[in-house]
Design a protein around this motif. Structure first.
Motif, PDB file in Angstrom:
ATOM      1  N   GLY A   1       0.797  -1.201  -0.067  1.00 36.89           N
ATOM      2  CA  GLY A   1      -0.028   0.065   0.021  1.00 36.89           C
ATOM      3  C   GLY A   1       0.774   1.154  -0.102  1.00 36.89           C
ATOM      4  N   ASN A   2       1.931   1.395   0.746  1.00 39.30           N
ATOM      5  CA  ASN A   2       2.956   2.517   0.909  1.00 39.30           C
ATOM      6  C   ASN A   2       3.639   2.612  -0.386  1.00 39.30           C
ATOM      7  N   ALA A   3       4.135   1.523  -1.118  1.00 35.17           N
ATOM      8  CA  ALA A   3       4.707   1.698  -2.257  1.00 35.17           C
ATOM      9  C   ALA A   3       3.983   2.170  -3.611  1.00 35.17           C
ATOM     10  N   LEU A   4       2.588   2.161  -3.261  1.00 34.82           N
ATOM     11  CA  LEU A   4       1.527   2.673  -4.307  1.00 34.82           C
ATOM     12  C   LEU A   4       1.455   4.106  -4.304  1.00 34.82           C
ATOM     13  N   TYR A   5       1.711   4.923  -3.024  1.00 37.13           N
ATOM     14  CA  TYR A   5       2.063   6.271  -3.093  1.00 37.13           C
ATOM     15  C   TYR A   5       3.055   6.684  -3.623  1.00 37.13           C
ATOM     16  N   PHE A   6       4.014   6.005  -4.073  1.00 40.62           N
ATOM     17  CA  PHE A   6       5.222   6.574  -4.878  1.00 40.62           C
ATOM     18  C   PHE A   6       5.240   6.246  -6.360  1.00 40.62           C
ATOM     19  N   VAL A   7       4.789   4.792  -6.629  1.00 43.66           N
ATOM     20  CA  VAL A   7       4.996   4.371  -8.300  1.00 43.66           C
ATOM     21  C   VAL A   7       4.492   5.281  -9.148  1.00 43.66           C
ATOM     22  N   PRO A   8       3.218   6.185  -8.784  1.00 38.02           N
ATOM     23  CA  PRO A   8       2.640   6.881 -10.030  1.00 38.02           C
ATOM     24  C   PRO A   8       3.632   8.093 -10.273  1.00 38.02           C
ATOM     25  N   LEU A   9       4.578   8.439  -9.350  1.00 41.98           N
ATOM     26  CA  LEU A   9       5.684   9.563  -9.546  1.00 41.98           C
ATOM     27  C   LEU A   9       6.483   9.364 -11.012  1.00 41.98           C
ATOM     28  N   LYS A  10       6.545   7.887 -11.260  1.00 43.22           N
ATOM     29  CA  LYS A  10       7.036   7.474 -12.467  1.00 43.22           C
ATOM     30  C   LYS A  10       6.615   7.894 -13.420  1.00 43.22           C
ATOM     31  N   ILE A  11       5.290   8.186 -13.674  1.00 49.69           N
ATOM     32  CA  ILE A  11       4.701   8.598 -14.902  1.00 49.69           C
ATOM     33  C   ILE A  11       4.997  10.215 -14.845  1.00 49.69           C
ATOM     34  N   ILE A  12       5.274  11.015 -13.940  1.00 51.67           N
ATOM     35  CA  ILE A  12       5.558  12.241 -14.162  1.00 51.67           C
ATOM     36  C   ILE A  12       7.087  12.384 -14.846  1.00 51.67           C
ATOM     37  N   SER A  13       7.882  11.535 -14.251  1.00 49.83           N
ATOM     38  CA  SER A  13       9.294  11.481 -14.620  1.00 49.83           C
ATOM     39  C   SER A  13       9.421  11.050 -16.145  1.00 49.83           C
ATOM     40  N   GLN A  14       8.602   9.975 -16.441  1.00 47.20           N
ATOM     41  CA  GLN A  14       8.600   9.362 -17.987  1.00 47.20           C
ATOM     42  C   GLN A  14       8.091  10.719 -18.873  1.00 47.20           C
ATOM     43  N   ASN A  15       7.199  11.310 -18.346  1.00 47.93           N
ATOM     44  CA  ASN A  15       6.494  12.421 -19.112  1.00 47.93           C
ATOM     45  C   ASN A  15       5.915  11.929 -20.570  1.00 47.93           C
ATOM     46  N   PRO A  16       5.132  11.287 -20.446  1.00 47.00           N
ATOM     47  CA  PRO A  16       4.512  10.717 -21.930  1.00 47.00           C
ATOM     48  C   PRO A  16       3.858  11.702 -22.856  1.00 47.00           C
ATOM     49  N   ALA A  17       3.298  12.606 -22.255  1.00 42.39           N
ATOM     50  CA  ALA A  17       2.641  13.920 -22.923  1.00 42.39           C
ATOM     51  C   ALA A  17       3.697  14.931 -23.316  1.00 42.39           C
ATOM     52  N   ASN A  18       4.851  14.774 -22.766  1.00 47.87           N
ATOM     53  CA  ASN A  18       6.029  15.768 -23.111  1.00 47.87           C
ATOM     54  C   ASN A  18       5.488  17.095 -22.415  1.00 47.87           C
ATOM     55  N   LEU A  19       5.300  17.148 -21.073  1.00 45.84           N
ATOM     56  CA  LEU A  19       4.709  18.273 -20.391  1.00 45.84           C
ATOM     57  C   LEU A  19       5.917  19.088 -20.184  1.00 45.84           C
ATOM     58  N   GLY A  20       5.830  20.388 -20.172  1.00 44.11           N
ATOM     59  CA  GLY A  20       6.867  21.384 -19.793  1.00 44.11           C
ATOM     60  C   GLY A  20       7.387  21.289 -18.249  1.00 44.11           C
ATOM     61  N   PRO A  21       8.490  21.864 -18.067  1.00 48.28           N
ATOM     62  CA  PRO A  21       9.261  21.331 -16.856  1.00 48.28           C
ATOM     63  C   PRO A  21       8.261  22.171 -15.530  1.00 48.28           C
ATOM     64  N   ASP A  22       7.633  23.116 -16.019  1.00 48.87           N
ATOM     65  CA  ASP A  22       6.913  24.091 -15.221  1.00 48.87           C
ATOM     66  C   ASP A  22       5.616  23.052 -14.498  1.00 48.87           C
ATOM     67  N   GLN A  23       5.003  22.491 -15.733  1.00 44.21           N
ATOM     68  CA  GLN A  23       4.029  21.482 -15.370  1.00 44.21           C
ATOM     69  C   GLN A  23       4.147  20.411 -14.555  1.00 44.21           C
ATOM     70  N   GLN A  24       5.398  19.557 -14.914  1.00 48.03           N
ATOM     71  CA  GLN A  24       5.914  18.506 -14.124  1.00 48.03           C
ATOM     72  C   GLN A  24       5.901  18.979 -12.630  1.00 48.03           C
ATOM     73  N   LEU A  25       6.405  19.812 -12.458  1.00 49.57           N
ATOM     74  CA  LEU A  25       6.899  20.426 -10.709  1.00 49.57           C
ATOM     75  C   LEU A  25       5.543  20.713 -10.230  1.00 49.57           C
ATOM     76  N   ALA A  26       4.651  21.358 -11.177  1.00 52.58           N
ATOM     77  CA  ALA A  26       3.219  21.809 -10.608  1.00 52.58           C
ATOM     78  C   ALA A  26       2.355  20.331 -10.059  1.00 52.58           C
ATOM     79  N   ILE A  27       2.641  19.422 -10.857  1.00 53.47           N
ATOM     80  CA  ILE A  27       1.893  18.221 -10.657  1.00 53.47           C
ATOM     81  C   ILE A  27       2.244  17.423  -9.331  1.00 53.47           C
ATOM     82  N   TYR A  28       3.911  17.697  -9.338  1.00 49.55           N
ATOM     83  CA  TYR A  28       4.631  16.897  -8.082  1.00 49.55           C
ATOM     84  C   TYR A  28       4.079  17.574  -6.781  1.00 49.55           C
TER      85      TYR A  28
END
Length: 354
Positions: A129-156
């Motif tokens: 359960g605790n691991a699943l709090y962190f796994v989705p962060l991988k999607i932000i770093s993978q950046n599949p929609a090619n978001l800008g750095p400001d967008q990535q930071l805002a999501i974090y």
């Protein structure tokens, strides 16, 4: 929205499987967690994390949070397919929270089957359960929609803020159902729900605005819509627990009188404690704080909830919150067809049968 829930479910699960495969290899782990310095024990990791998570995911669940995210993206005139990987974020987070929630509540069933901590052990359940709090962060770093750095930071930053608040709600709920004769106001209950349940909805709403680089006003409106929707959903869930308990659980997938056995301070209970005679209040408190509860005691509580009008009061509150959710979408210039679906969803969450 019912059609959307059906249409998107398979796509969402496929995206989750891309991030968390059912069967893992060293390459899978290296991609998700980084290469080992020495050697991963893939069998142990699969048993401890991937197997219990997919056990729970395969049992069902409505996937309404990822679908809400996709519908909100669509309402803004953007292509939801482009952002599909991000739709998994609220669902994976939700899965983690309910695994931990069941441990903390000592729940026996989840989605009609044995709770994860009972099937795999409390240690594995908490770790997964605790691991699943962190796994989705991988999607932000993978950046599949090619978001800008400001967008990535805002999501974090958004995820950090909202996930912190979920623990406020959960912590409050834990204290409530472990404390006898506790005074709780309806506003305190609604705030607890806004944190515990509302924040996961807010994540879906705010994420839709952030990935599409929408104005802050849209992000705030989506967050408010999703929060009110989520609280209405939670109250609807509590009403369903009572309704199906009256029918001896039916097909709802929960144990008979589950919320009563766990001593949960739901809106119905809070209302009943306010409206009942002193003797009935004392009786209700004694049942809610008892180590074990009989079926007859559960029936006694259900009768009291009916006598005090607490079920009707909860329905009215849920309907008011659903109307509030709809109000936040007004004036945003959203696609009319999708807007109708989003408004219909606010009715679905309190009228559903399971």
């Amino acid at each position: 929205m019912r059609d959307a829930l059906t249409a998107w479910r398979t796509d969402v699960d496929q995206e989750i499987a891309q991030l968390l495969p059912r069967s893992i290899t060293n390459e899978t782990l290296a991609d998700l967690f980084g290469p080992p310095r020495f050697e991963y024990d893939t069998e142990a990791i699969e048993e401890a994390l991937f197997e219990p998570v997919w056990d729970l995911l395969d049992r069902g669940g409505k996937r309404w949070r990822p679908v809400l995210f996709l519908e909100l993206v669509d309402a803004l005139g953007e292509d939801p397919e482009r952002y599909l990987p991000y739709a998994t974020i609220p669902e994976i987070l939700h899965t983690g929270t309910i695994i931990v929630d069941d441990v903390e509540d000592d729940a026996t069933l989840r989605r009609g089957e044995e709770a994860i901590h009972l099937r795999y052990g409390t240690d594995i359940a908490l770790n997964a359960g605790n691991a699943l709090y962190f796994v989705p962060l991988k999607i932000i770093s993978q950046n599949p929609a090619n978001l800008g750095p400001d967008q990535q930071l805002a999501i974090y930053e958004m995820l950090t803020f909202e996930l912190n608040r979920t623990h406020l709600g959960q912590g409050t709920d834990i204290v409530w159902h472990n404390t006898p004769n506790i005074e709780i106001t309806e506003d305190q209950y609604l705030e607890m729900s806004a944190c515990k349940t509302g924040c996961l909805g807010r994540i879906a709403g705010r994420l839709a605005a952030l990935v599409t680089d929408s104005p802050e006003s849209v992000e705030e409106a989506f967050a408010a819509y999703a929060e009110s929707l989520s609280i209405a959903f939670q109250i609807g869930d509590d009403i369903l627990d009572v309704k199906h308990s009256l029918d001896e659980a039916g097909d709802f997938g929960k144990a008979f009188g589950n919320d009563i056995r766990e001593g949960k301070r739901t809106l119905l209970v809070i209302h009943a404690l306010r409206e009942a005679e002193q003797a009935d209040r004392d009786r209700l408190e004694s049942i809610l704080t008892a180590e074990t509860v009989t079926d007859q005691e559960i029936l006694d509580v259900l009768s009291l909830l009916q006598e005090t009008g607490s079920i009707d009061h909860a329905w009215e509150t849920a309907e008011r919150l659903a109307a509030d959710a709809r109000s936040h979408l007004e004036g945003l210039g959203l696609d009319p067809e999708v807007l109708e679906s989003l408004n219909e969803f606010t009715h679905y969450v309190i009228e559903r049968e399971q």
